[in-house]
Scaffold this motif. Structure first.
Motif, PDB file in Angstrom:
ATOM      1  N   SER A  39      18.277  22.824  91.662  1.00  0.00           N
ATOM      2  CA  SER A  39      19.452  23.461  92.267  1.00  0.00           C
ATOM      3  C   SER A  39      20.765  22.964  91.700  1.00  0.00           C
ATOM      4  CB  SER A  39      19.450  23.228  93.781  1.00  0.00           C
ATOM      5  OG  SER A  39      19.639  21.862  94.072  1.00  0.00           O
ATOM      6  N   ILE A  40      20.715  22.041  90.729  1.00  0.00           N
ATOM      7  CA  ILE A  40      21.958  21.494  90.171  1.00  0.00           C
ATOM      8  C   ILE A  40      22.668  22.537  89.320  1.00  0.00           C
ATOM      9  CG2 ILE A  40      22.900  19.781  88.583  1.00  0.00           C
ATOM     10  CD1 ILE A  40      20.862  17.839  89.557  1.00  0.00           C
ATOM     11  N   GLU A  41      23.946  22.693  89.583  1.00  0.00           N
ATOM     12  CA  GLU A  41      24.760  23.668  88.851  1.00  0.00           C
ATOM     13  C   GLU A  41      25.808  22.946  88.022  1.00  0.00           C
ATOM     14  OE1 GLU A  41      28.095  27.078  89.887  1.00  0.00           O
ATOM     15  OE2 GLU A  41      27.670  25.422  91.212  1.00  0.00           O
ATOM     16  N   ARG A  42      25.979  23.362  86.814  1.00  0.00           N
ATOM     17  CA  ARG A  42      27.097  22.828  86.023  1.00  0.00           C
ATOM     18  C   ARG A  42      28.377  23.462  86.527  1.00  0.00           C
ATOM     19  NH1 ARG A  42      26.682  22.818  79.719  1.00  0.00           N
ATOM     20  NH2 ARG A  42      28.672  21.850  80.135  1.00  0.00           N
ATOM     21  N   LEU A  43      29.300  22.605  86.956  1.00  0.00           N
ATOM     22  CA  LEU A  43      30.549  23.127  87.496  1.00  0.00           C
ATOM     23  C   LEU A  43      31.528  23.530  86.398  1.00  0.00           C
ATOM     24  CD1 LEU A  43      31.279  20.794  90.523  1.00  0.00           C
ATOM     25  CD2 LEU A  43      30.248  23.050  90.500  1.00  0.00           C
ATOM     26  N   VAL A  44      31.282  23.088  85.188  1.00  0.00           N
ATOM     27  CA  VAL A  44      32.219  23.377  84.110  1.00  0.00           C
ATOM     28  C   VAL A  44      31.874  24.714  83.468  1.00  0.00           C
ATOM     29  CG1 VAL A  44      33.185  22.594  81.929  1.00  0.00           C
ATOM     30  CG2 VAL A  44      32.576  20.932  83.677  1.00  0.00           C
ATOM     31  N   ASP A  45      32.679  25.716  83.692  1.00  0.00           N
ATOM     32  CA  ASP A  45      32.544  27.022  83.065  1.00  0.00           C
ATOM     33  C   ASP A  45      33.267  26.947  81.717  1.00  0.00           C
ATOM     34  OD1 ASP A  45      33.062  29.662  82.183  1.00  0.00           O
ATOM     35  OD2 ASP A  45      32.876  30.429  84.227  1.00  0.00           O
ATOM     36  N   VAL A  46      32.509  26.925  80.633  1.00  0.00           N
ATOM     37  CA  VAL A  46      33.067  26.671  79.306  1.00  0.00           C
ATOM     38  C   VAL A  46      34.138  27.686  78.936  1.00  0.00           C
ATOM     39  CG1 VAL A  46      32.553  26.479  76.845  1.00  0.00           C
ATOM     40  CG2 VAL A  46      30.958  25.541  78.536  1.00  0.00           C
ATOM     41  N   GLU A  47      33.858  28.970  79.115  1.00  0.00           N
ATOM     42  CA  GLU A  47      34.822  30.002  78.744  1.00  0.00           C
ATOM     43  C   GLU A  47      36.095  29.890  79.570  1.00  0.00           C
ATOM     44  OE1 GLU A  47      33.152  33.878  78.878  1.00  0.00           O
ATOM     45  OE2 GLU A  47      31.632  33.469  77.350  1.00  0.00           O
ATOM     46  N   GLN A  48      35.931  29.632  80.872  1.00  0.00           N
ATOM     47  CA  GLN A  48      37.090  29.504  81.739  1.00  0.00           C
ATOM     48  C   GLN A  48      37.936  28.298  81.331  1.00  0.00           C
ATOM     49  OE1 GLN A  48      38.174  31.518  84.044  1.00  0.00           O
ATOM     50  NE2 GLN A  48      39.790  30.275  84.977  1.00  0.00           N
ATOM     51  N   VAL A  49      37.280  27.189  81.023  1.00  0.00           N
ATOM     52  CA  VAL A  49      37.999  25.975  80.618  1.00  0.00           C
ATOM     53  C   VAL A  49      38.764  26.216  79.329  1.00  0.00           C
ATOM     54  CG1 VAL A  49      37.706  23.614  79.761  1.00  0.00           C
ATOM     55  CG2 VAL A  49      36.516  24.338  81.819  1.00  0.00           C
ATOM     56  N   GLU A  50      38.132  26.882  78.359  1.00  0.00           N
ATOM     57  CA  GLU A  50      38.809  27.154  77.082  1.00  0.00           C
ATOM     58  C   GLU A  50      40.032  28.031  77.294  1.00  0.00           C
ATOM     59  OE1 GLU A  50      35.863  28.834  74.563  1.00  0.00           O
ATOM     60  OE2 GLU A  50      34.966  26.892  74.038  1.00  0.00           O
ATOM     61  N   SER A  51      39.905  29.050  78.144  1.00  0.00           N
ATOM     62  CA  SER A  51      41.033  29.924  78.438  1.00  0.00           C
ATOM     63  C   SER A  51      42.142  29.151  79.146  1.00  0.00           C
ATOM     64  CB  SER A  51      40.578  31.099  79.300  1.00  0.00           C
ATOM     65  OG  SER A  51      41.644  31.985  79.554  1.00  0.00           O
ATOM     66  N   GLU A  52      41.748  28.310  80.092  1.00  0.00           N
ATOM     67  CA  GLU A  52      42.736  27.496  80.816  1.00  0.00           C
ATOM     68  C   GLU A  52      43.444  26.528  79.887  1.00  0.00           C
ATOM     69  OE1 GLU A  52      41.478  25.437  84.265  1.00  0.00           O
ATOM     70  OE2 GLU A  52      40.794  27.234  85.314  1.00  0.00           O
ATOM     71  N   GLN A  53      42.699  25.941  78.956  1.00  0.00           N
ATOM     72  CA  GLN A  53      43.305  24.993  78.025  1.00  0.00           C
ATOM     73  C   GLN A  53      44.422  25.651  77.220  1.00  0.00           C
ATOM     74  OE1 GLN A  53      39.414  23.274  76.420  1.00  0.00           O
ATOM     75  NE2 GLN A  53      40.777  21.527  76.300  1.00  0.00           N
ATOM     76  N   ARG A  54      44.185  26.875  76.778  1.00  0.00           N
ATOM     77  CA  ARG A  54      45.224  27.601  76.047  1.00  0.00           C
ATOM     78  C   ARG A  54      46.436  27.850  76.952  1.00  0.00           C
ATOM     79  NH1 ARG A  54      40.615  30.367  74.006  1.00  0.00           N
ATOM     80  NH2 ARG A  54      40.848  32.001  75.584  1.00  0.00           N
ATOM     81  N   ALA A  55      46.157  28.249  78.205  1.00  0.00           N
ATOM     82  CA  ALA A  55      47.240  28.514  79.148  1.00  0.00           C
ATOM     83  C   ALA A  55      48.024  27.250  79.469  1.00  0.00           C
ATOM     84  CB  ALA A  55      46.683  29.131  80.427  1.00  0.00           C
ATOM     85  N   ILE A  56      47.324  26.118  79.586  1.00  0.00           N
ATOM     86  CA  ILE A  56      47.993  24.844  79.876  1.00  0.00           C
ATOM     87  C   ILE A  56      48.927  24.463  78.734  1.00  0.00           C
ATOM     88  CG2 ILE A  56      47.614  22.359  80.148  1.00  0.00           C
ATOM     89  CD1 ILE A  56      44.981  23.134  81.615  1.00  0.00           C
ATOM     90  N   LEU A  57      48.434  24.588  77.509  1.00  0.00           N
ATOM     91  CA  LEU A  57      49.276  24.275  76.346  1.00  0.00           C
ATOM     92  C   LEU A  57      50.480  25.212  76.277  1.00  0.00           C
ATOM     93  CD1 LEU A  57      46.525  23.560  73.649  1.00  0.00           C
ATOM     94  CD2 LEU A  57      47.997  21.902  74.801  1.00  0.00           C
ATOM     95  N   ASP A  58      50.246  26.498  76.563  1.00  0.00           N
ATOM     96  CA  ASP A  58      51.355  27.459  76.593  1.00  0.00           C
ATOM     97  C   ASP A  58      52.370  27.086  77.667  1.00  0.00           C
ATOM     98  OD1 ASP A  58      50.242  28.910  74.549  1.00  0.00           O
ATOM     99  OD2 ASP A  58      49.333  30.429  75.846  1.00  0.00           O
ATOM    100  N   ASN A  59      51.866  26.647  78.815  1.00  0.00           N
ATOM    101  CA  ASN A  59      52.763  26.279  79.908  1.00  0.00           C
ATOM    102  C   ASN A  59      53.610  25.057  79.548  1.00  0.00           C
ATOM    103  OD1 ASN A  59      53.755  26.787  82.570  1.00  0.00           O
ATOM    104  ND2 ASN A  59      52.577  25.046  83.318  1.00  0.00           N
ATOM    105  N   HIS A  60      53.016  24.105  78.822  1.00  0.00           N
ATOM    106  CA  HIS A  60      53.786  22.953  78.363  1.00  0.00           C
ATOM    107  C   HIS A  60      54.950  23.400  77.476  1.00  0.00           C
ATOM    108  CE1 HIS A  60      50.333  19.807  78.986  1.00  0.00           C
ATOM    109  NE2 HIS A  60      50.725  20.394  80.094  1.00  0.00           N
ATOM    110  N   LYS A  61      54.697  24.406  76.635  1.00  0.00           N
ATOM    111  CA  LYS A  61      55.763  24.937  75.769  1.00  0.00           C
ATOM    112  C   LYS A  61      56.848  25.618  76.585  1.00  0.00           C
ATOM    113  CE  LYS A  61      52.452  25.690  72.011  1.00  0.00           C
ATOM    114  NZ  LYS A  61      51.726  26.719  71.216  1.00  0.00           N
ATOM    115  N   VAL A  62      56.421  26.334  77.643  1.00  0.00           N
ATOM    116  CA  VAL A  62      57.405  26.979  78.528  1.00  0.00           C
ATOM    117  C   VAL A  62      58.271  25.936  79.207  1.00  0.00           C
ATOM    118  CG1 VAL A  62      57.667  28.362  80.623  1.00  0.00           C
ATOM    119  CG2 VAL A  62      55.963  29.010  78.921  1.00  0.00           C
ATOM    120  N   MET A  63      57.659  24.822  79.636  1.00  0.00           N
ATOM    121  CA  MET A  63      58.418  23.760  80.304  1.00  0.00           C
ATOM    122  C   MET A  63      59.492  23.164  79.397  1.00  0.00           C
ATOM    123  SD  MET A  63      57.379  23.582  83.407  1.00  0.00           S
ATOM    124  CE  MET A  63      57.158  25.353  83.297  1.00  0.00           C
ATOM    125  N   GLU A  64      59.212  23.154  78.087  1.00  0.00           N
ATOM    126  CA  GLU A  64      60.208  22.638  77.137  1.00  0.00           C
ATOM    127  C   GLU A  64      61.474  23.491  77.167  1.00  0.00           C
ATOM    128  OE1 GLU A  64      59.966  19.978  75.020  1.00  0.00           O
ATOM    129  OE2 GLU A  64      58.024  19.406  75.854  1.00  0.00           O
TER     130      GLU A  64
END
Length: 428
Positions: A39-64
């Protein structure tokens, strides 16, 4: 050498059910022994994390572009046309604009890329957060007066009802949480705080998640047990660097408190002592120095399956201090002694919460979208994936409401604990 794992396991949920959505079911399954290894589930959704990582980096640029720093107070402010930003369910960055010119919008688009989504909103983020800062200061005073028994009438009712407040970026408004949201209490709030840009939401009183020591706890301090948090280094004012881990401040009492590892058979082994502690202002965190050479804290977040075998582990970053500039909508993970590995998303980074039982009001907390902790999870590591294959600490678990959790932000603690050498906390 025995190794203290800094985090524990999760017994997984059904597909697409994560974090607080499955918390009660997980606990019930643990208690009745119905969890199976499959019943163990991997909580890390790879595609979602990759998409979020791009958004996080973009957000850092917006903060600048949109962030400003006031010279006298060192406070971070924001330009008037910026309404806020968040990561949506598809992992895309949404930037809110408030009467922005075409040139201002283009400057953000050039920095963040053409995948950014723009929303037109009424209120600027600066106006909303400034109002929260003022209201938080008033709430702190109100709660102090209430604890001292100095209130009566509507103010007493208001203080008893108040749970917290924060900027609700997605709704572009400030949200006030109260146990009683009747017209009488809303009127009392408006009269005392004077903030008209608010929406009210009914909530239960907030609780810390430390509990009385019991066999099977992971670490014990004084008369409570906590979860062991992320392995960290702490640079002291004298220039010495000590190694240990962070945990919740509310579970410790003072400098020098001895900390014990609690074995499965209920016996205690002294492993360290508290050398930094705060449960006030905007910090609920303690730093524990390891003093027992037979024990160390792992930099891997591990969990165990139902048969007791060690499962997959997540490697914490050793080349970065911690995750900075957390984004609204970003996925976060928690690994604690009670509910093991669970996940949620960030709802706010400027949440003010009142722990009425302890008589303490904390500001600048991180608020999650779901409740993904329970009693015994206080002090557990809350982390996020930002760079490559490693994870970075975002804070420690502090408490819970009926449908959310509260996290003490490690960046805020680091700024508050700043020493003569600069920022003192680092993952290693």
């Amino acid at each position: 050498m025995l190794v203290l794992q800094s985090n524990y396991m999760v017994f997984a949920s059904e597909p697409k059910m994560k974090g607080g959505e499955r918390l009660k079911e997980i606990i019930m399954e643990q208690e009745n022994g119905s969890i199976s290894g499959s019943s163990i589930e991997r909580l890390v959704d790879v595609e979602q994390v990759e998409s979020e990582q791009r958004a996080i980096l973009d957000n850092h640029k917006v903060m600048e572009i949109v962030g400003t720093k006031e010279r006298k107070s060192n406070r971070v402010g924001y330009v008037d046309y910026y309404g806020g930003s968040y990561i949506n369910e598809e992992g895309k960055l949404v930037v809110q604009l408030c009467d922005a010119t075409k040139i201002q919008q283009q400057s953000i688009e050039e920095a963040a890329g053409d995948t950014v989504i723009f929303e037109e909103v009424e209120n600027s983020y600066e106006s909303l957060t400034s109002e929260i800062e003022k209201s938080s200061a008033l709430l702190t005073e109100l709660e102090e007066q209430n604890v001292a028994g100095e209130l009566s009438g509507d103010l007493k009712k208001l203080a008893d009802s108040m749970v917290g407040m924060c900027t609700n970026v997605k709704e572009n408004i400030n949200t006030v949480y109260m146990t009683d949201i009747s017209e009488e209490m809303q009127t009392a709030y408006m009269k005392y705080f004077g903030d008209s840009h608010v929406m009210f939401e009914q909530s239960e009183q907030a609780e810390t998640t430390a509990v009385t020591i019991a066999p099977g706890a992971k670490i014990g301090v004084n008369d409570v047990y906590l979860s062991l948090g992320t392995r960290m280094e702490y640079d002291r004012n004298n220039g010495n660097t000590v190694r240990g881990f962070i945990t919740a401040g509310h579970g410790t009492k003072a400098y020098g408190d001895l900390v014990y590892f609690v074995k499965a058979n209920g016996t205690y082994v002294e492993i360290g002592k508290v050398i930094k502690r705060q449960f006030s202002g905007s910090v609920d965190m303690s730093f524990v120095q390891m003093t027992n050479s037979n024990y160390d804290v792992s930099r891997y977040t591990k969990y165990i399956n139902a048969s007791g075998a060690t499962g997959e582990s997540y490697k914490m970053c050793t080349t970065c201090a911690y995750a900075d500039k957390p984004s609204i909508g970003q996925t976060i993970y928690k690994s604690g002694a009670t509910t093991y590995l669970t996940s949620s998303q960030i709802a706010s980074t400027n949440y003010t919460v009142t722990y009425s039982k302890e008589g303490v009001t904390l500001t600048n907390m991180i608020l999650s979208t779901t409740r993904f902790c329970d009693f015994g999870d206080s002090g557990s590591s809350v982390f996020t994936k930002e760079h490559g294959s490693v994870f970075e600490t975002i804070g420690v678990m502090s408490g819970k409401g009926d449908n959310c959790s509260f996290i003490s932000n490690i960046q805020v603690a680091d700024n508050k604990w700043e020493n003569t050498q600069g920022l003192p906390l680092f993952q290693y």
